[in-house]
Design an enzyme around this catalytic site. Structure first.
Site, PDB file in Angstrom:
ATOM      1  N   LYS A 163      -4.026   1.092  -6.193  1.00 52.54           N
ATOM      2  CA  LYS A 163      -4.439   2.603  -6.031  1.00 52.54           C
ATOM      3  C   LYS A 163      -4.019   2.958  -4.605  1.00 52.54           C
ATOM      4  CE  LYS A 163      -6.547   3.248  -9.828  1.00 52.54           C
ATOM      5  NZ  LYS A 163      -5.845   4.073 -11.039  1.00 52.54           N
ATOM      6  N   ARG A 164      -2.847   2.278  -4.272  1.00 48.71           N
ATOM      7  CA  ARG A 164      -2.036   2.645  -2.897  1.00 48.71           C
ATOM      8  C   ARG A 164      -3.044   2.646  -1.866  1.00 48.71           C
ATOM      9  NH1 ARG A 164       0.763   1.441  -6.616  1.00 48.71           N
ATOM     10  NH2 ARG A 164       2.693   2.490  -7.236  1.00 48.71           N
ATOM     11  N   ALA A 178      -2.936   5.731   0.735  1.00 47.23           N
ATOM     12  CA  ALA A 178      -3.030   7.027   0.257  1.00 47.23           C
ATOM     13  C   ALA A 178      -4.173   8.082   0.713  1.00 47.23           C
ATOM     14  CB  ALA A 178      -2.653   7.131  -1.137  1.00 47.23           C
ATOM     15  N   LEU A 209      -7.997   9.495   0.842  1.00 50.54           N
ATOM     16  CA  LEU A 209      -9.220   9.793   0.135  1.00 50.54           C
ATOM     17  C   LEU A 209      -8.916   9.242  -1.356  1.00 50.54           C
ATOM     18  CD1 LEU A 209     -12.241  10.639  -0.028  1.00 50.54           C
ATOM     19  CD2 LEU A 209     -11.091  13.019  -0.650  1.00 50.54           C
ATOM     20  N   LEU A 244      -8.981  10.252  -4.558  1.00 45.94           N
ATOM     21  CA  LEU A 244      -9.199  11.564  -5.174  1.00 45.94           C
ATOM     22  C   LEU A 244      -9.989  11.465  -6.456  1.00 45.94           C
ATOM     23  CD1 LEU A 244      -5.452  13.018  -4.441  1.00 45.94           C
ATOM     24  CD2 LEU A 244      -7.695  13.629  -3.293  1.00 45.94           C
ATOM     25  N   GLY A 301      -6.527  10.861   4.625  1.00 48.75           N
ATOM     26  CA  GLY A 301      -7.609  10.070   4.895  1.00 48.75           C
ATOM     27  C   GLY A 301      -6.699   8.605   5.779  1.00 48.75           C
ATOM     28  N   GLU A 321      -5.792   9.542   9.108  1.00 49.81           N
ATOM     29  CA  GLU A 321      -6.956   9.595   9.800  1.00 49.81           C
ATOM     30  C   GLU A 321      -7.421   8.169  10.182  1.00 49.81           C
ATOM     31  OE1 GLU A 321      -9.763  13.223   8.656  1.00 49.81           O
ATOM     32  OE2 GLU A 321      -9.072  12.358   6.956  1.00 49.81           O
ATOM     33  N   GLU A 346      -4.073  17.278   2.331  1.00 46.97           N
ATOM     34  CA  GLU A 346      -5.179  17.985   2.384  1.00 46.97           C
ATOM     35  C   GLU A 346      -4.995  19.388   1.953  1.00 46.97           C
ATOM     36  OE1 GLU A 346      -4.872  15.768   4.217  1.00 46.97           O
ATOM     37  OE2 GLU A 346      -6.778  14.502   4.722  1.00 46.97           O
ATOM     38  N   ARG A 391      -4.188  20.305  -1.140  1.00 48.97           N
ATOM     39  CA  ARG A 391      -5.442  20.092  -2.266  1.00 48.97           C
ATOM     40  C   ARG A 391      -6.699  21.075  -2.136  1.00 48.97           C
ATOM     41  NH1 ARG A 391      -2.021  16.833  -4.126  1.00 48.97           N
ATOM     42  NH2 ARG A 391      -1.413  14.805  -3.203  1.00 48.97           N
ATOM     43  N   GLY A 436     -11.463  15.400   6.747  1.00 52.04           N
ATOM     44  CA  GLY A 436     -12.992  15.030   7.124  1.00 52.04           C
ATOM     45  C   GLY A 436     -13.169  13.650   7.578  1.00 52.04           C
TER      46      GLY A 436
END
Ligand code: 1HE
Length: 262
Positions: free
Chosen positions: A28-29, A65, A67, A69, A112, A115, A135, A138, A143
């Site tokens: 899931k990267r 990758a 958050l 999603l 993220g 981040e 983000e 999207r 955050g």
């Protein structure tokens, strides 16, 4: 080696002075689920006392990758607030934890994931690295501390552009702008990060503490406050017996203590 929720922590060296914290969710990267964010928090809050420096890395083709999603669900404002705050706690455990952290970057460092990388003290990127803040497209906002940490590296104007236009920065631009302090050939980021962590681990712990905890705060203070904080932390650092020993070693001409041209 300690393995939890899509995360492994490995201790290296005879004295176990280095920790390698690895995202292990390549399929899931290395997308950051709530469970993985909590695992990062726990890992950095509970590093063994033997550890002097850490490397943060990700398995597979991409560092991270961002958050997860698939967990992005309808949240009311209160739940959204607490979700973001849970990232802040985890990423603060990296930036303001016990030891300096070197992030080894490759492939996607996005959302993220960027981040997360920005919470480390040093970023080493290889040639495959790219940075983006999807983000903006999207319909959400950063955050995970991105609006605080990213402008400090590249400036408000560039972050605004990344989010408004979906701009992607590639490895060389990323180093030029200040995302990464080091740029290395593809596949070499982890080795370089480990080499730097080895070097960092030889510093006096109080010096490393001052750099992690005092320097970023001094940089945010008005100059007169900053100068006082600097005087206090430098007085504490120089008072350690280890600091005196290191200066004595230099004055005695002991091998390896001289600054060498890079
Ligand atoms: C994911 C995620 C994810 C991949 N959440 N599952 N982040 C993003 O908007 C970036 C979204 N991801 C991508 O743009 C691409 O996946 C990558 C450029 C990172 C990698 O591309 P690629 O071609 O290597 O992989 P892929 O085929 O897109 O993805 C492989 C699998 O990982 C696939 O699942 P599968 O079950 O179909 O195999 C993807 O669904 C899954 N995957 N990325 C969930 N992010 C604190 S707020 C932070 C806010 C944000 O971070 S927003 C930005 C989110």
């Amino acid at each position: 080696m300690h393995v939890t929720h899509d995360l492994s922590v490995e201790l290296l060296g005879p004295a176990q002075h280095l920790a390698v914290v690895r995202l292990t969710r390549a399929a899931k990267r290395n997308a950051l689920s709530d469970g993985l964010v909590a695992a990062l928090r726990d890992a950095f809050q509970n590093l063994p006392a033997s550890v002097r420096a850490a490397v943060l890395t990700g398995e597979g083709e991409h560092f991270c990758a961002g958050l997860d999603l698939s967990e992005l669900k309808e949240r009311d404002a209160g739940a959204g607030l607490h979700h973001s705050r849970s990232w802040h706690v985890a990423l603060d455990a990296i930036q303001y934890g016990a030891v300096p952290v070197v992030a080894a970057l490759h492939g996607a460092v996005v959302g993220g994931g960027l981040e997360l990388a920005c919470a480390a003290h040093i970023r080493v990127a290889d040639d495959t690295t790219f940075y983006a803040l999807p983000e903006g497209s999207r319909g959400i906002f950063v955050g995970g501390g991105g609006s605080v940490r990213i402008p400090k590296l590249i400036g408000v104007a560039r972050m605004t552009d990344m989010m408004l236009t979906g701009r992607v920065y590639h490895a060389a631009d990323g180093e030029r702008l200040g995302f990464a302090q080091y740029l290395v050939p593809a596949g070499n980021a982890f080795d370089k990060a480990l080499e730097l962590a080895e070097r960092i681990a030889t510093n006096a712990p109080l010096t490393n503490y001052a750099l992690m905890h005092a320097l970023p705060r001094i940089a945010e203070q008005p100059a007169d406050h900053g100068l006082l904080t600097e005087a206090l932390i430098s007085a504490i650092a120089q008072s350690a017996p280890e600091a005196k020993e290191r200066v004595r070693d230099f004055l005695a001409g002991k091998a390896g203590t001289k600054v060498k041209k890079g």
